[in-house]
Design a protein around this motif. Structure first.
Motif, PDB file in Angstrom:
ATOM      1  N   GLU A 216      16.737   4.118  -8.246  1.00 44.20           N
ATOM      2  CA  GLU A 216      15.954   4.905  -9.203  1.00 44.20           C
ATOM      3  C   GLU A 216      14.529   5.167  -8.733  1.00 44.20           C
ATOM      4  N   ILE A 217      14.382   5.392  -7.428  1.00 36.40           N
ATOM      5  CA  ILE A 217      13.118   5.849  -6.873  1.00 36.40           C
ATOM      6  C   ILE A 217      13.211   7.363  -6.710  1.00 36.40           C
ATOM      7  N   SER A 218      12.248   8.099  -7.224  1.00 35.81           N
ATOM      8  CA  SER A 218      12.339   9.557  -7.309  1.00 35.81           C
ATOM      9  C   SER A 218      12.294  10.218  -5.940  1.00 35.81           C
ATOM     10  N   GLN A 219      12.852  11.434  -5.871  1.00 36.29           N
ATOM     11  CA  GLN A 219      12.837  12.205  -4.638  1.00 36.29           C
ATOM     12  C   GLN A 219      11.407  12.549  -4.230  1.00 36.29           C
ATOM     13  N   GLU A 220      10.538  12.766  -5.223  1.00 34.36           N
ATOM     14  CA  GLU A 220       9.134  13.079  -4.940  1.00 34.36           C
ATOM     15  C   GLU A 220       8.463  11.927  -4.194  1.00 34.36           C
ATOM     16  N   SER A 221       8.737  10.695  -4.639  1.00 38.12           N
ATOM     17  CA  SER A 221       8.167   9.524  -3.965  1.00 38.12           C
ATOM     18  C   SER A 221       8.740   9.369  -2.565  1.00 38.12           C
ATOM     19  N   ILE A 222      10.043   9.625  -2.436  1.00 41.18           N
ATOM     20  CA  ILE A 222      10.695   9.517  -1.126  1.00 41.18           C
ATOM     21  C   ILE A 222      10.110  10.534  -0.164  1.00 41.18           C
ATOM     22  N   ASP A 223       9.837  11.740  -0.640  1.00 36.97           N
ATOM     23  CA  ASP A 223       9.257  12.781   0.218  1.00 36.97           C
ATOM     24  C   ASP A 223       7.875  12.363   0.714  1.00 36.97           C
ATOM     25  N   LYS A 224       7.090  11.679  -0.116  1.00 35.46           N
ATOM     26  CA  LYS A 224       5.768  11.226   0.301  1.00 35.46           C
ATOM     27  C   LYS A 224       5.858  10.175   1.409  1.00 35.46           C
TER      28      LYS A 224
ATOM     29  N   GLY B 135       0.809  -1.203   0.000  1.00 31.75           N
ATOM     30  CA  GLY B 135       0.000   0.000   0.000  1.00 31.75           C
ATOM     31  C   GLY B 135       0.848   1.261   0.000  1.00 31.75           C
ATOM     32  N   LEU B 136       1.961   1.232   0.730  1.00 35.13           N
ATOM     33  CA  LEU B 136       2.868   2.381   0.749  1.00 35.13           C
ATOM     34  C   LEU B 136       3.488   2.613  -0.629  1.00 35.13           C
ATOM     35  N   ALA B 137       3.841   1.507  -1.303  1.00 31.81           N
ATOM     36  CA  ALA B 137       4.410   1.630  -2.647  1.00 31.81           C
ATOM     37  C   ALA B 137       3.386   2.245  -3.597  1.00 31.81           C
ATOM     38  N   GLU B 138       2.125   1.813  -3.450  1.00 25.42           N
ATOM     39  CA  GLU B 138       1.071   2.377  -4.293  1.00 25.42           C
ATOM     40  C   GLU B 138       0.847   3.851  -3.960  1.00 25.42           C
ATOM     41  N   TYR B 139       0.859   4.175  -2.678  1.00 23.29           N
ATOM     42  CA  TYR B 139       0.667   5.555  -2.219  1.00 23.29           C
ATOM     43  C   TYR B 139       1.755   6.480  -2.776  1.00 23.29           C
ATOM     44  N   ALA B 140       2.988   5.947  -2.853  1.00 23.34           N
ATOM     45  CA  ALA B 140       4.114   6.758  -3.330  1.00 23.34           C
ATOM     46  C   ALA B 140       4.315   6.655  -4.838  1.00 23.34           C
ATOM     47  N   GLY B 141       3.478   5.846  -5.505  1.00 27.77           N
ATOM     48  CA  GLY B 141       3.595   5.715  -6.952  1.00 27.77           C
ATOM     49  C   GLY B 141       4.795   4.917  -7.410  1.00 27.77           C
ATOM     50  N   ILE B 142       5.203   3.937  -6.589  1.00 22.55           N
ATOM     51  CA  ILE B 142       6.386   3.129  -6.936  1.00 22.55           C
ATOM     52  C   ILE B 142       6.043   1.638  -6.883  1.00 22.55           C
ATOM     53  N   THR B 143       4.836   1.287  -7.303  1.00 20.96           N
ATOM     54  CA  THR B 143       4.412  -0.120  -7.263  1.00 20.96           C
ATOM     55  C   THR B 143       5.379  -1.025  -8.003  1.00 20.96           C
ATOM     56  N   ASP B 144       5.937  -0.528  -9.115  1.00 21.62           N
ATOM     57  CA  ASP B 144       6.872  -1.340  -9.894  1.00 21.62           C
ATOM     58  C   ASP B 144       8.222  -1.477  -9.213  1.00 21.62           C
ATOM     59  N   LYS B 145       8.420  -0.741  -8.122  1.00 18.14           N
ATOM     60  CA  LYS B 145       9.693  -0.791  -7.390  1.00 18.14           C
ATOM     61  C   LYS B 145       9.509  -1.361  -5.979  1.00 18.14           C
ATOM     62  N   LEU B 146       8.476  -2.169  -5.797  1.00 13.50           N
ATOM     63  CA  LEU B 146       8.150  -2.672  -4.461  1.00 13.50           C
ATOM     64  C   LEU B 146       9.314  -3.411  -3.821  1.00 13.50           C
ATOM     65  N   ILE B 147       9.947  -4.311  -4.571  1.00 17.16           N
ATOM     66  CA  ILE B 147      11.049  -5.086  -4.001  1.00 17.16           C
ATOM     67  C   ILE B 147      12.222  -4.176  -3.652  1.00 17.16           C
ATOM     68  N   ASP B 148      12.577  -3.248  -4.550  1.00 20.99           N
ATOM     69  CA  ASP B 148      13.653  -2.298  -4.265  1.00 20.99           C
ATOM     70  C   ASP B 148      13.332  -1.493  -3.013  1.00 20.99           C
ATOM     71  N   PHE B 149      12.081  -1.073  -2.888  1.00 20.41           N
ATOM     72  CA  PHE B 149      11.645  -0.275  -1.744  1.00 20.41           C
ATOM     73  C   PHE B 149      11.782  -1.055  -0.438  1.00 20.41           C
ATOM     74  N   THR B 150      11.280  -2.305  -0.416  1.00 17.03           N
ATOM     75  CA  THR B 150      11.305  -3.088   0.824  1.00 17.03           C
ATOM     76  C   THR B 150      12.716  -3.521   1.201  1.00 17.03           C
TER      77      THR B 150
END
Length: 456
Positions: A231-239, A194-209
């Protein structure tokens, strides 16, 4: 050549073995109390069974075994295979001819393989416990070894969240019995999705976790840096910045997530599941101080689908001493669908280190001989051996010093081995049907009748 140990492995002394056995016995007893049936699987599996189940980093830590068919191949083929093997030494193994088996990385995937092979014979929900060694090609450090034991309890064939509640109870009872104060950190993989979806990085879920799972080791700045490198954007990180400033109130944090997850189906499902588990646990009397909703807990294993657990000792700077989670899709990779599962693991080796540092092992956890019989030579030896047999039949440990040596040497032997009592069964004692023994801890010596001695 000077003998040495392979890196990341250890020898265990008699005291260490006894203390490890003490921990294992407590865990086994609790596994049985909670209805888990014991299971053992082979120490190595087909490589295809293990790879692709632990994520990119986990796959790199699998100990691969050289294909035994190399030794069976014809000479020309063998030389080619060995040549390929030499070329592959400095890079990840890729040629299937080089390795087709691997040492067990954990107990969960072999268990899933067992369930897939035997699901027609099992009664579901199926609860199993397993205590066996596993191997990881990791960099050895304090509390991290290449060969270590896992103590697992899993339930498959049930989607009920009451299984999560019961496993929390199993954790808390087991650590209470060991007298180790712990905190259970909890999260839900659906919340991470859900956090990945909220930040718009669903395709980067594994990288994120994977990056988030390193927060304890590299801190917020390190996680942010790694997210950018992935390659996760600063905008997503800020969210996602709110992740790093959670309150101590688990239910308050869940309420905050509900607001952020408005319209986010998978995220709300994760919040609902975690809220149920927390509420039920508190209703059963679990102290809220023992449960922490850790929204940054990711546990970087690809097979988790729901609840995630991690146990940390309260008073020792150590990594997790237990962990686990729900894995509803694991048997699907073996061609068997619709067998949901959840499991937890106790890290025996780290639990040992924590208990050692906190001086929690009771005296009975050390292997000690109760009685050493002095050796006077002559006919007394037979009487001593007969009495030793009677003690052993009562479950009392005893041994005879093997040589007719000076008594000082026998005293020294007993003291160095931590033997509690030194027994003198000489000509006078045999004649009078008595036994003389000295309590080496208290320094007291007394003579009693043989009947009284055996009675005590």
């Amino acid at each position: 050549m000077k003998p040495s140990l392979a890196k990341g492995t250890r020898d265990f002394t008699a005291q260490e073995v006894s203390r490890r056995k003490y921990i294992i016995n407590i865990l086994q007893n609790n596994f049985e109390l909670f209805g888990f049936q014991p299971l053992e699987t082979p120490s190595f599996e087909n490589l295809s069974t293990l790879t692709g189940k632990y994520g990119e980093e986990g796959d790199r830590l699998i100990f691969k075994i050289l294909n035994s068919s190399i030794n069976e191949a014809k000479e020309e083929k063998k030389n080619q295979m060995l040549h390929d093997f030499q070329k592959a030494l400095d890079k990840p193994f890729s040629a299937e001819s080089l390795t087709d088996k691997a040492l067990r990385y954990d107990l969960t995937v072999p268990f899933a393989r067992f369930v897939a092979m035997n699901h027609g014979k099992l009664t579901f929900p199926f609860k199993r416990s397993q205590i066996q060694p596993v191997w990881r090609a990791d960099r050895p450090q304090k509390g991290r070894f290449r060969e270590f034991y896992q103590c697992d309890a899993d339930v498959v064939g049930s989607e009920s969240l009451l299984q999560e509640v019961e496993l929390i109870q199993l954790y808390l009872k087991s650590f209470a019995d060991l007298k180790v104060p712990v905190t259970i950190h909890m999260n839900n993989r659906k919340i991470l999705s859900g956090l990945a979806e909220y930040a718009g990085i669903t395709d980067k879920l594994i990288d994120f976790t994977v990056a988030l799972d390193k927060l304890d080791k590299i801190g917020k700045d390190g996680v942010v840096k790694e997210l950018l490198e992935r390659e996760i954007s600063q905008e997503s990180i800020d969210k996602l910045d709110f992740l790093f400033s959670q309150s101590d109130d688990a239910l308050e944090n869940l309420l905050q997530l509900k607001e952020k997850f408005a319209g986010n189906e998978i995220g709300l499902k994760g919040v609902e599941e975690l809220e149920f588990v927390l509420t039920q646990s508190l209703n059963l009397g679990v102290d809220i101080q023992n449960l922490v909703f850790n929204i940054t807990l990711a546990r970087g294993l690809d097979y988790y689908t729901g609840a995630i657990f991690e146990v940390k000792a309260d008073e020792v700077a150590m990594g997790s001493i237990g962990g686990g989670g729900r894995y509803d899709n694991l048997t699907e990779v073996f061609g068997v669908k619709n067998i949901p599962g959840i499991g937890i693991s106790f890290g025996l080796d780290r639990i040992y280190l924590v208990m050692e540092e906190l001086n929690l092992f009771p005296e009975e956890a050390s292997a000690k001989i109760e009685y050493l019989f002095a050796n006077f030579g002559g006919e007394e030896i037979t009487d001593a051996l007969k009495l030793i047999m009677k003690l052993r039949s009562k479950g009392i440990s005893a041994e005879l010093y093997p040589e007719n040596a000076k008594i000082n040497k026998q005293f020294t032997y007993a003291e160095k081995k931590g033997i509690k009592n030194l027994v003198f069964l000489g000509e006078e004692e045999i004649k009078n049907n008595t036994v003389t023994f000295k309590d080496l801890e208290a320094g007291e010596q007394k003579t009693v009748s043989l009947e009284e001695f055996l009675g005590e």
